[in-house]
Scaffold this active site. Structure first.
Site, PDB file in Angstrom:
ATOM      1  CG  ASP A  80     -67.415  76.267 -38.990  1.00  0.00           C
ATOM      2  OD1 ASP A  80     -67.243  75.056 -39.160  1.00  0.00           O
ATOM      3  OD2 ASP A  80     -66.777  77.138 -39.596  1.00  0.00           O
TER       4      ASP A  80
ATOM      5  CG  HIS B 158     -70.543  68.303 -40.427  1.00  0.00           C
ATOM      6  ND1 HIS B 158     -71.557  67.792 -41.184  1.00  0.00           N
ATOM      7  CD2 HIS B 158     -70.311  69.543 -40.915  1.00  0.00           C
ATOM      8  CE1 HIS B 158     -71.910  68.682 -42.094  1.00  0.00           C
ATOM      9  NE2 HIS B 158     -71.165  69.741 -41.958  1.00  0.00           N
TER      10      HIS B 158
END
Ligand code: IMP
Ligand code: MG
Length: 334
Positions: A13, A42
């Site tokens: 992240d 993503h």
């Protein structure tokens, strides 16, 4: 370029999706190969739309980039089809290596039923059990699934032939280095695979001497979902106050957060052999940076922070994210 690996510096992240989508457009990538599995999301923002992708490579916003799923990856068939529809990509542009393995419902069920995995706080997507089955040599592969027939590819040959022909290749790592099964130092609070740069190249079948750049992606603060140590962790209340509070794109869980750690940043740069760095979300720690696309437009404190990261990690920070859109970015390569 022509062959770069994107690796996350912390626990995932970091904003890899954003950097990949920018490079897809800016460098007009020929190939983008996604590694890993469906536990990782993503995020790509482009033209006002947000995509959280678990299977389709983040370079999809360039319709000319050949999108591939690596031989070492783990494919969730339903998620793959959902994301092909969501992104509205040309079905001919995406391929799955015939030897990629398949993650099934039973793997997610096993993941969620495991008390150990509950304590670790896995994503529950079944990646650990699916990899176990692959190691036992009883896994299904992409070539065993009739619905995937039209998408089957020899990713390893395509990418290596592409490199021979001088094409540009980006190897899309997933998750973050500190979640590596082998190298992050956090066992058992780790994922089921090595998430380091060498492993990303290995999953895609690209030899180490063919990689030109390792791009390490930092975020201006650190986050972690699930259990395990997070040095310098602040409370959710404090994270909300600072504007750092995030929710996981994949599972909707709260992300824990902490200030940027220079020692960890140095360690991960070294072990991954990083040659270039990206810093995302600079606008979250210096709000006046929001939307900046030129380094000279950054305030002094922000420039000092970037400089300190460069000095302490030894890695030039060539990409700086200043907002969510793929193009909200300062590119210092030229
Ligand atoms: P698993 O990968 O689902 O087995 O989960 C193992 C650990 O890695 C848990 O702490 C998860 O929260 C974490 N994890 C796995 N994938 C990601 C990701 O893409 N981003 C952030 N954390 C992840
Ligand atoms: Mg993510």
């Amino acid at each position: 370029m022509p062959c770069s690996v994107i690796v996350g510096a912390f626990w995932g992240d970091e904003g890899k999706g954003k950097i990949i989508s920018y490079l897809a457009l800016k460098d007009n990538l020929d190939f983008c190969v996604r590694t890993g599995s469906v536990n990782a999301a993503h995020t790509v923002w482009y033209e006002g739309k947000k995509f959280a992708l678990h299977m389709v490579p983040a370079a999809f916003i360039n319709p000319k980039t050949r999108l591939l799923i690596a031989a070492g990856a783990n494919v969730d068939v339903k998620t793959f089809f959902d994301e092909v529809a969501l992104t509205q990509i040309n079905k001919k542009i995406i391929g799955i290596d015939q030897n990629a393995s398949i993650i099934e419902q039973k793997h997610a069920d096993q993941d969620k039923a495991s008390a150990v995995n509950k304590g670790i706080g896995t994503t529950g997507r079944g990646v650990g059990p699916a990899l176990e089955e692959r190691v036992r040599r009883t896994a299904k592969l992409a070539k065993d699934i009739p619905e995937l027939k039209a998408f089957l590819a020899d990713e390893v040959a395509e990418v290596n032939d592409g490199l021979d022909a001088g094409k540009s290749v980006l190897l899309e790592g997933t998750q973050g280095f500190l979640l590596s099964l082998f190298l992050g130092g956090g066992y058992p609070y780790v994922t089921g695979r090595d998430t380091g740069a060498s492993a990303i190249a290995s999953e895609a079948g690209v030899g180490p001497t063919r990689v030109d750049d390792v791009i390490i992606v930092y975020k201006s603060f650190m986050t972690r979902v699930g259990a395990g140590p997070l040095p310098g962790e602040i409370t959710k209340e404090e994270a909300l106050k600072r504007g750092w509070f995030e929710v996981a794109a994949g599972t909707g869980r709260d992300r824990r957060s902490a200030p940027f750690d220079f020692d960890l940043a140095k360690k991960t740069a070294k072990i991954n052999g990083a040659t270039q760095g990206a810093m995302t979300k600079l606008d979250c720690i210096y709000p006046t940076c929001k939307g900046a696309r030129k380094y000279s437009d950054l305030p002094k404190e922000a420039k000092e922070f970037i400089k300190e990261v460069e000095t302490r990690t030894g890695v030039p920070i060539v990409f700086i994210g200043t907002g969510p859109d793929a193009l909200d970015l300062i590119d210092r390569r030229t």
